[in-house]
Write a protein that holds these residues in place. Structure first.
Motif, mmCIF file in Angstrom:
data_model
loop_
_atom_site.group_PDB
_atom_site.id
_atom_site.type_symbol
_atom_site.label_atom_id
_atom_site.label_comp_id
_atom_site.label_asym_id
_atom_site.label_seq_id
_atom_site.Cartn_x
_atom_site.Cartn_y
_atom_site.Cartn_z
ATOM 1 N N UNK A 113 0.879 -1.181 0.000
ATOM 2 C CA UNK A 113 0.000 0.000 0.000
ATOM 3 C C UNK A 113 0.911 1.224 0.000
ATOM 4 N N UNK A 114 0.645 2.144 -0.912
ATOM 5 C CA UNK A 114 1.477 3.329 -1.082
ATOM 6 C C UNK A 114 0.583 4.557 -0.991
ATOM 7 N N UNK A 115 0.933 5.470 -0.084
ATOM 8 C CA UNK A 115 0.162 6.701 0.091
ATOM 9 C C UNK A 115 1.006 7.900 -0.296
ATOM 10 N N UNK A 116 0.451 8.721 -1.199
ATOM 11 C CA UNK A 116 1.114 9.942 -1.634
ATOM 12 C C UNK A 116 0.233 11.125 -1.256
ATOM 13 N N UNK A 117 0.856 12.133 -0.664
ATOM 14 C CA UNK A 117 0.132 13.344 -0.286
ATOM 15 C C UNK A 117 1.052 14.529 -0.517
ATOM 16 N N UNK A 118 0.501 15.654 -0.935
ATOM 17 C CA UNK A 118 1.340 16.825 -1.225
ATOM 18 C C UNK A 118 2.148 17.254 0.003
ATOM 19 N N UNK A 119 3.429 17.515 -0.238
ATOM 20 C CA UNK A 119 4.263 18.076 0.799
ATOM 21 C C UNK A 119 4.746 17.111 1.857
ATOM 22 N N UNK A 120 4.484 15.816 1.695
ATOM 23 C CA UNK A 120 4.911 14.829 2.694
ATOM 24 C C UNK A 120 5.633 13.683 1.991
ATOM 25 N N UNK A 121 6.517 12.966 2.700
ATOM 26 C CA UNK A 121 7.188 11.819 2.075
ATOM 27 C C UNK A 121 6.191 10.721 1.707
ATOM 28 N N UNK A 122 6.528 9.972 0.686
ATOM 29 C CA UNK A 122 5.713 8.818 0.286
ATOM 30 C C UNK A 122 5.757 7.764 1.403
#
Length: 246
Positions: free
Chosen positions: A226-235
């Protein structure tokens, strides 16, 4: 502006497997299918926006038409988008399953062009790059000359299938993926397949992982990521188990 995005990354399912020289039989076929169902159920529990399948959905290009159609139907039923590439087992040989069946017509996104292709999914705010694997040999380099970011407003995702090479220089491995190639491409996330174990091989600004395989192998449990990407934060990458099928 990027939106938050959740990925499921899987690979090396090997439907219709005939590992270790054993004869194909219906019991093994049914076990492979049950393990694939267990994988998809576990992925659905994570509620991803997008699933990346990094090769070897099938164990070989002799996979039966029944199995190919069954797998496509299962993937098409999922409530999220699926993007996939061929692997070394189901490579784009003359008799490839990907030539015999219409995966696009089944509602799937197959990246199989030899020179690679960007697929833009505007609704998710992503571009996914990958290329077809025709012949698994040392001269095939899955990330050779991989393009950089297509647009600044899109997450830059990649798919590749091959053997990680941590050092620069020549490699005797087939389909080598060099660390410097991973770093140069600058992927927000690179989904890798071929190694049946979850491994972090990130380099430079690229977050890159092997996800493992759904089947337990030796000391390695079945897994996907499971991979979570959010602006301004590390993957954020989380290894998720796949319940074994007996």
């Amino acid at each position: 502006m990027h939106r938050s995005l959740r990925l499921a990354h899987c690979s090396d399912i090997h439907l219709d497997s005939d590992y270790f020289g054993g004869d194909w039989n219906r019991q093994r076929r049914d076990r492979d299918r049950a393990q694939f169902d267990a994988l998809l159920d576990a992925i659905c529990d994570e509620q991803p926006d997008l699933m990346l399948l990094a090769g070897d959905l099938f164990d070989h290009n002799r996979a039966s038409e029944e199995t190919v159609e069954w797998a496509c139907a299962r993937l098409a039923e999922l409530p999220f988008t699926v993007v996939m590439i061929p692997g070394n087992h189901d490579c784009l040989a003359e008799d490839a399953v990907y030539h015999r069946h219409d995966f696009v017509g089944a509602g799937l996104h197959l990246l199989h062009e030899m020179d690679g292709r960007h697929l833009v999914l505007e609704e998710l705010g992503v571009s996914v790059w990958g290329r077809g694997l025709v012949d698994h040999h040392p001269g095939h380099r899955p990330l050779a000359d991989a393009p950089g970011r297509l647009r600044e407003d899109l997450w830059h995702l990649g798919l590749a299938h091959g053997v990680h090479v941590p050092e620069d220089g020549e490699s005797r491995n087939s389909s080598p993926i060099h660390a410097h190639e991973i770093a140069a491409a600058g992927f927000d996330y690179l989904a890798l397949g071929h190694i049946h174990a979850a491994r972090d091989v990130s380099a430079g600004a690229s977050t890159a992982w092997y996800c493992g395989a759904p089947h337990p192998i030796l000391d390695e449990p079945g897994s996907f990521l499971r991979v979570d990407l959010a602006p301004g934060t590390p993957v954020t990458v989380s290894v998720r188990p796949v319940p074994p099928v007996r």
